[in-house]
Design an enzyme around this catalytic site. Structure first.
Site, PDB file in Angstrom:
ATOM      1  N   HIS A 207       0.799  -1.233   0.000  1.00  0.00           N
ATOM      2  CA  HIS A 207       0.000   0.000   0.000  1.00  0.00           C
ATOM      3  C   HIS A 207       0.827   1.276   0.000  1.00  0.00           C
ATOM      4  O   HIS A 207       0.288   2.362  -0.113  1.00  0.00           O
ATOM      5  CB  HIS A 207      -0.966   0.030   1.190  1.00  0.00           C
ATOM      6  CG  HIS A 207      -0.297   0.365   2.490  1.00  0.00           C
ATOM      7  ND1 HIS A 207       0.508  -0.526   3.149  1.00  0.00           N
ATOM      8  CD2 HIS A 207      -0.296   1.486   3.240  1.00  0.00           C
ATOM      9  CE1 HIS A 207       0.959   0.036   4.256  1.00  0.00           C
ATOM     10  NE2 HIS A 207       0.498   1.262   4.339  1.00  0.00           N
TER      11      HIS A 207
HETATM   12  N1  UDP Z   1      -4.111  -5.063   8.807  1.00  0.00           N
HETATM   13  C1  UDP Z   1      -5.387  -5.579   8.963  1.00  0.00           C
HETATM   14  N2  UDP Z   1      -6.071  -5.986   7.847  1.00  0.00           N
HETATM   15  C2  UDP Z   1      -5.534  -5.936   6.597  1.00  0.00           C
HETATM   16  C3  UDP Z   1      -4.217  -5.420   6.446  1.00  0.00           C
HETATM   17  C4  UDP Z   1      -3.547  -4.981   7.576  1.00  0.00           C
HETATM   18  O1  UDP Z   1      -5.904  -5.651  10.089  1.00  0.00           O
HETATM   19  O2  UDP Z   1      -6.223  -6.325   5.640  1.00  0.00           O
HETATM   20  C5  UDP Z   1      -3.385  -4.593   9.994  1.00  0.00           C
HETATM   21  C6  UDP Z   1      -2.061  -5.267  10.223  1.00  0.00           C
HETATM   22  O3  UDP Z   1      -2.211  -6.481  10.920  1.00  0.00           O
HETATM   23  C7  UDP Z   1      -1.297  -4.218  11.016  1.00  0.00           C
HETATM   24  C8  UDP Z   1      -1.836  -2.926  10.473  1.00  0.00           C
HETATM   25  O4  UDP Z   1      -3.069  -3.239   9.816  1.00  0.00           O
HETATM   26  O5  UDP Z   1      -1.606  -4.292  12.393  1.00  0.00           O
HETATM   27  C9  UDP Z   1      -0.852  -2.354   9.498  1.00  0.00           C
HETATM   28  O6  UDP Z   1      -1.405  -1.318   8.831  1.00  0.00           O
HETATM   29  P1  UDP Z   1      -0.865  -0.796   7.439  1.00  0.00           P
HETATM   30  O7  UDP Z   1      -0.100  -1.866   6.756  1.00  0.00           O
HETATM   31  O8  UDP Z   1      -2.036  -0.208   6.739  1.00  0.00           O
HETATM   32  O9  UDP Z   1       0.049   0.448   7.864  1.00  0.00           O
HETATM   33  P2  UDP Z   1       1.569   0.608   8.298  1.00  0.00           P
HETATM   34  O10 UDP Z   1       1.829  -0.342   9.425  1.00  0.00           O
HETATM   35  O11 UDP Z   1       2.421   0.364   7.106  1.00  0.00           O
HETATM   36  O12 UDP Z   1       1.633   2.025   8.749  1.00  0.00           O
END
Ligand code: UDP
Length: 360
Positions: A207
């Site tokens: 993403h």
């Molecule tokens: N997550 C979720 N469902 C999904 C994809 C991700 O619950 O379909 C959770 C994942 O387990 C983690 C968090 O969302 O706890 C991560 O978010 P994301 O990847 O959007 O953001 P980043 O961590 O890169 O800021």
């Protein structure tokens, strides 16, 4: 009575706020006011986390989504300033590195309300990432910097931030993984729903703007994962931004080799992570969750903020420029384990943060 205004807006912030809100709920002497900027608004990007993780309904939802970075951040600043003037909190609490984070920190700093930043000190040293700009600016206008790791604390010291502001507490995402990991085992039926075998598939998420908005990188990722899918299913819960870019760039046929699903709730995500053979991701949070659940990870980026996992051998960086290299990195990660390190604290970060804020 300590009044804390918590700013949330994006999926990882709901997850991080959940453990702290639970901790606050069990304590006297404070009041927490949740303000949702509206950055993520779909039921499966927002509501599901409130229900599953037992987060109270936000007092305010600013409903700001879909605009460009500058327009969204500007509208959030204005809305958050109003909410802060109305609530007159003792602390404004912000999480991570999104537009909601910097808008919350800046609105509070201008109103002379103390700001606490959870997940302070992370750096990719890549200013082309919108998240990096948000992090650096948020740290520099925060009064309390809750860092997840020693590396993060060192980054802040290197930038000249005063020692008195730095508070190393561990990673709230470790707390969440410990608190909800077993619940996921009991409640999630995602494996049977998708017809997946334990250890028999690869889980992927994509993403980051640097991947979704560069057609060559997105093509290499989909093609590389497609090559992996010749041997075992590759499950890809699609972030709304990625789905939009795949359609806009005509990459649908490449993506068809993968098991594409809508974003899932946290419990299903944990179940998918725990049982994956390898996780290939550009997410910050998921790199760590792979480690928490003992699963090798390939990070589809040029660099990572979570360098300790690369050093320990749990994670390997694979800049997503070439499909064959991605497929090779995933194959190379299969069956590997890293060193038994413990860089993310003792699983009590939320407790330490809540105690510090309520104590004043
Ligand atoms: N997550 C979720 N469902 C999904 C994809 C991700 O619950 O379909 C959770 C994942 O387990 C983690 C968090 O969302 O706890 C991560 O978010 P994301 O990847 O959007 O953001 P980043 O961590 O890169 O800021």
């Amino acid at each position: 009575m300590t009044r804390i205004l918590t700013v949330i807006g994006a999926r990882p912030q709901f997850i991080k706020a959940a453990v702290l809100s639970r901790r606050f709920a069990g304590m006297d002497g404070h009041e927490e006011i949740l303000v949702h900027t509206g950055q993520h608004f779909d039921a499966n990007m927002s509501d599901v986390f409130f229900t599953e993780l037992g987060i109270g309904a936000p007092a305010v939802n600013l409903g700001i989504a879909g605009a460009s970075h500058g327009a969204a951040t500007g509208r959030m600043l204005e809305g958050l300033e109003r909410a802060m003037i109305d609530a007159a909190p003792d602390w404004v609490l912000v999480y991570g590195d999104t537009n909601s984070t910097i808008a919350g920190a800046l609105a509070a700093a201008k109103l002379l309300i103390p700001v606490a930043h959870v997940e302070a000190g992370l750096r990719s040293f890549n200013r082309a990432m919108p998240e990096e700009v948000n992090r650096v600016l948020t740290d520099h206008c925060s009064d309390l910097l809750f860092t997840p790791t020693a590396t993060a604390s060192a980054n802040l010291r290197n930038e000249g931030l005063p020692e008195a502001r730095i508070c190393e507490v561990g990673d709230v995402m470790y707390d969440v993984a410990l608190q909800f990991g077993k619940v996921a085992d009991r409640q999630s039926e995602v494996l049977s729903r998708l017809g997946l075998e334990r250890g028999g598939y690869v889980l992927s998420t994509v993403h980051r703007q640097e991947n979704t908005d560069h057609p060559d990188r997105l093509r290499a990722i989909l093609d590389g994962l497609g090559q992996v899918a010749a041997d075992r299913p590759v499950v890809l819960p699609l972030h709304p931004r990625t789905r939009g870019r795949i359609e806009a760039q005509g990459l649908g046929p490449l993506a068809d080799r993968l098991t594409l699903i809508d974003p899932v709730g946290y419990l299903d995500m944990v179940a998918l992570e725990k049982n994956a053979a390898v996780i290939a991701t550009d997410s910050g949070g998921i790199q760590k969750e792979a480690f928490f659940h003992g699963v090798p990870c390939v990070t589809l980026r040029d660099e990572t903020e979570w360098t300790e996992l690369v050093e320990a051998g749990w994670n390997r960086l694979c800049p997503p420029l070439d499909a064959a290299a991605i497929a090779g990195a995933v194959a190379g990660a299969l069956g590997t384990r890293g060193a038994p390190v413990t860089p993310y604290g003792a699983g009590n970060a939320a407790e330490l943060i809540a105690d510090r804020l309520v104590a004043g």
